[in-house]
Motif scaffolding. Structure first.
Motif, PDB file in Angstrom:
ATOM      1  N   ALA A 197     -18.125  -0.463  23.917  1.00  0.00           N
ATOM      2  CA  ALA A 197     -16.765   0.213  23.756  1.00  0.00           C
ATOM      3  C   ALA A 197     -15.495  -0.324  22.906  1.00  0.00           C
ATOM      4  N   GLU A 198     -16.204  -2.100  23.344  1.00  0.00           N
ATOM      5  CA  GLU A 198     -15.581  -3.299  22.778  1.00  0.00           C
ATOM      6  C   GLU A 198     -15.932  -3.419  21.076  1.00  0.00           C
ATOM      7  N   GLN A 199     -17.100  -2.963  20.680  1.00  0.00           N
ATOM      8  CA  GLN A 199     -17.304  -2.470  19.749  1.00  0.00           C
ATOM      9  C   GLN A 199     -16.612  -1.690  18.611  1.00  0.00           C
ATOM     10  N   LEU A 200     -16.315  -0.572  19.233  1.00  0.00           N
ATOM     11  CA  LEU A 200     -15.998   0.204  18.855  1.00  0.00           C
ATOM     12  C   LEU A 200     -14.887   0.334  18.574  1.00  0.00           C
ATOM     13  N   TRP A 201     -13.507  -0.590  19.343  1.00  0.00           N
ATOM     14  CA  TRP A 201     -12.353  -0.500  19.303  1.00  0.00           C
ATOM     15  C   TRP A 201     -11.889  -2.441  17.812  1.00  0.00           C
ATOM     16  N   GLN A 202     -13.255  -2.392  17.890  1.00  0.00           N
ATOM     17  CA  GLN A 202     -12.668  -3.823  16.706  1.00  0.00           C
ATOM     18  C   GLN A 202     -13.534  -2.537  15.724  1.00  0.00           C
ATOM     19  N   GLN A 203     -14.015  -1.812  14.987  1.00  0.00           N
ATOM     20  CA  GLN A 203     -14.142  -0.657  14.788  1.00  0.00           C
ATOM     21  C   GLN A 203     -12.899  -0.216  13.601  1.00  0.00           C
ATOM     22  N   ALA A 204     -12.354   0.333  15.199  1.00  0.00           N
ATOM     23  CA  ALA A 204     -10.817   1.452  14.655  1.00  0.00           C
ATOM     24  C   ALA A 204      -9.595   0.245  14.683  1.00  0.00           C
ATOM     25  N   ALA A 205      -9.710  -0.772  15.055  1.00  0.00           N
ATOM     26  CA  ALA A 205      -8.712  -1.452  14.802  1.00  0.00           C
ATOM     27  C   ALA A 205      -8.842  -1.703  13.089  1.00  0.00           C
ATOM     28  N   ARG A 206     -10.382  -2.084  12.716  1.00  0.00           N
ATOM     29  CA  ARG A 206     -10.084  -3.224  11.172  1.00  0.00           C
ATOM     30  C   ARG A 206      -9.943  -1.838   9.934  1.00  0.00           C
TER      31      ARG A 206
END
Length: 570
Positions: free
Chosen positions: A312-321
């Motif tokens: 989930a953390e990796q996915l939200w980091q992708q979303a933020a970028r």
């Protein structure tokens, strides 16, 4: 001799009589065309017409072979005859005629025939070819063609418009448009599905369920309709039907990306997060929407609910970028960090916006305003319309205030509908009337008040005081107008409404012995003071008096008089 007779009988038995009919000649004609024997094909098509002269298809086939042979004028003569005498609904003839005219380089006539085809043909079998021909004709004529309504696509443009309305939260407008589309084209499944959703967003649950069942009667395996039905079952807490349908959806593996996304979001809403995550991964893996931050957010939420916090953390980091201007991914990354520290549990929503609680905190800090994101968010608007129909009294009071800050045509329709609900609380209706007046609705509106339907026009009417206040003096209205102007954004619509109720209550109780209002501003200040105290606001006579240009002593005197008459403190 007997043997000869037997041989003759056997010979006769082997002879198969030929059925001379239109079908026979049609098959011979097609066989001749396949061998490029056009003269024979023409002969056989003419014979088919002779055997079935009333069948327009035979005539159309004859026109077709004539066109293949370059006899364009004769072909068009037959096509015109079909339309005029045999079957006026055989609109593909206009397309064939356009082809013939184009081959004769009569481009104006070709254009007219092609436009007739586009305007009148419902099936659209030759739609792509017709659009290609239109481009050719525009090139030859050196001008654009006349814009027409393409009948075969009737409803598509309107449906796109309705979808935009849904995305913007204009549900009532979308319903009207979708209802008209479904009425004219009952097989338009996308319109049926979106109509059901529009009803649902407006809180009209019975209509939503009726619409989705009609869609499934039309096409029982339609994935969008099945997903919507599952959401409706969940809302109705119909566990028996929901369990069976969720099991059916769980086993589905759709191919089209649109269907994968619909199924993934639906399973997430149903709490089937593992299943939802599998489908979201499919979409991310095949590159669909890889630049769309919201897809990463949906997958992250499914991962959180599946206890895959690192993913989930990796996915939200992708979303933020991918969406650096949005606060959504950053908010959830902060919540995720706190959840890992054990300070709080992470509650993640599939909706790609900040949780409503966060947005309402922002709104409550500024009672006279609403963040633009809340106004335009269709999910927020949908929640307001839902609460207006199904919430408790306190929630409805808050929602009516909120709708007054959105103040568009959708809000007006929703509030007007509330006024006609016979079981709804009269006081809520009076607040709705006040909000309608405050957002510019000046004409009389129908309402059911005190169990009776009436047209409500004036401020006095809206407070149900008309019977006891037969005359509404301009100076009384000036007291209200001055108060509303000076209160500004410091107070919400509910506070303004309470002030109006207090003023009308006072006038009603003292009428006809209403004191002379030599300085209306001091009465406005007194009303604001009492309203502020009622809503537990820290305020002094001096503070209020200064803003209205009145003396604190006069404001205090008027406030005490109003309190004595109306029992505000009690």
């Amino acid at each position: 001799m007997k043997e000869d007779n037997r041989a003759a009988a056997d010979q006769a038995a082997k002879i198969i009589p030929i059925q001379w009919d239109a079908t026979f000649f049609f098959e011979r004609a097609v066989r001749s065309m396949d061998r490029y024997h056009y003269d024979k094909a023409l002969k056989y098509f003419r014979l088919a017409v002779e055997y079935e002269p009333e069948n327009p298809v035979n005539h159309c086939n004859l026109a077709g072979i004539l066109s293949e042979m370059g006899q364009y004028e004769e072909s068009n003569r037959i096509l015109v005859e079909i339309l005029e005498t045999l079957d006026p609904l055989m609109t593909e003839c206009f397309f064939y005629m356009a082809n013939n005219f184009a081959n004769m380089e009569q481009y104006e006539k070709a254009e007219r025939s092609l436009l007739r085809y586009l305007e009148e043909d419902e099936e659209g079998h030759y739609l792509d070819d017709a659009e290609e021909m239109m481009e050719l004709l525009q090139y030859e004529l050196k001008r654009p063609s006349k814009i027409v309504t393409i009948k075969a696509r009737q409803g598509f443009a309107e449906h796109d418009q309705a979808r935009v309305m849904l995305e913007e939260g204009k549900f009532a407008q979308a319903v009207k448009l979708l209802e008209s589309i479904v009425e004219s084209n009952g097989e338009f499944m996308a319109a049926r599905n979106n109509l059901a959703l529009a009803y649902y967003y407006m809180g009209r649950f019975d209509r939503a369920m009726e619409a989705i069942k009609q869609a499934l009667e039309q096409e029982e395996g339609n994935l969008h309709a099945l997903c919507n039905l599952a959401i409706f079952y969940q809302h109705a807490n119909d566990q028996e039907n929901l369990v069976a349908l969720a099991d059916q959806l769980r086993r589905m593996v759709p191919f089209h990306q649109e269907h994968v996304f619909k199924l993934a979001t639906t399973m997430g809403i149903l709490g089937e997060h593992e299943c939802a995550l599998r489908h979201f991964r499919r979409l991310l893996k095949d590159g669909s929407g890889e630049r769309d931050a919201s897809l990463y957010h949906y997958a992250a939420v499914a991962a959180v609910h599946s206890d895959r916090l690192a993913e989930a953390e990796q996915l939200w980091q992708q979303a933020a970028r991918r969406d650096p201007k949005s606060d959504v991914a950053r908010y959830y990354l902060e919540q995720l960090a706190q959840a890992r520290e054990g300070s709080q549990k992470l509650a993640a929503s599939y909706h790609y916006h900040l949780p409503f609680e966060e947005q309402f905190r922002m709104w409550e800090r500024l009672p006279g305003t609403m963040p633009d994101g809340m106004k335009s968010n269709p999910l927020v608007r949908s929640s307001f319309f839902w609460a207006l129909r199904h919430g408790d009294r306190k929630t409805k009071l808050q929602v009516i205030q909120a709708l007054g800050l959105i103040a568009d045509s959708e809000v007006q329709e929703a509030l007007k509908a509330l006024l006609l609900e016979p079981e709804e609380d009269d006081d809520l209706k009076r607040l709705a009337l006040f909000v309608l007046r405050s957002i510019g609705v000046s004409e009389p509106v129908p309402a059911v008040l005190g169990g009776k339907r009436k047209l409500v026009g004036s401020v006095a009417d809206s407070a149900a005081a008309a019977d006891r206040l037969p005359d509404w003096e301009p100076v009384w209205q000036r007291v209200l107008d001055t108060a509303f102007l000076r209160m500004g954004n410091e107070y919400g619509l509910l506070q303004q409404y309470d002030l109006m109720k207090l003023w009308l209550d006072y006038l009603t109780r003292v009428y006809p012995d209403v004191p002379k209002l030599a300085k209306p501003e001091s009465w406005s200040a007194a009303l604001e003071y009492l309203t502020a105290k009622h809503h537990r606001r820290a305020v002094s006579y001096q503070e209020v008096a200064e803003r209205y240009g009145a003396s604190a002593a006069t404001v205090s005197k008027h406030a005490k008089r109003i309190d004595e008459i109306c029992g505000v403190k009690e």
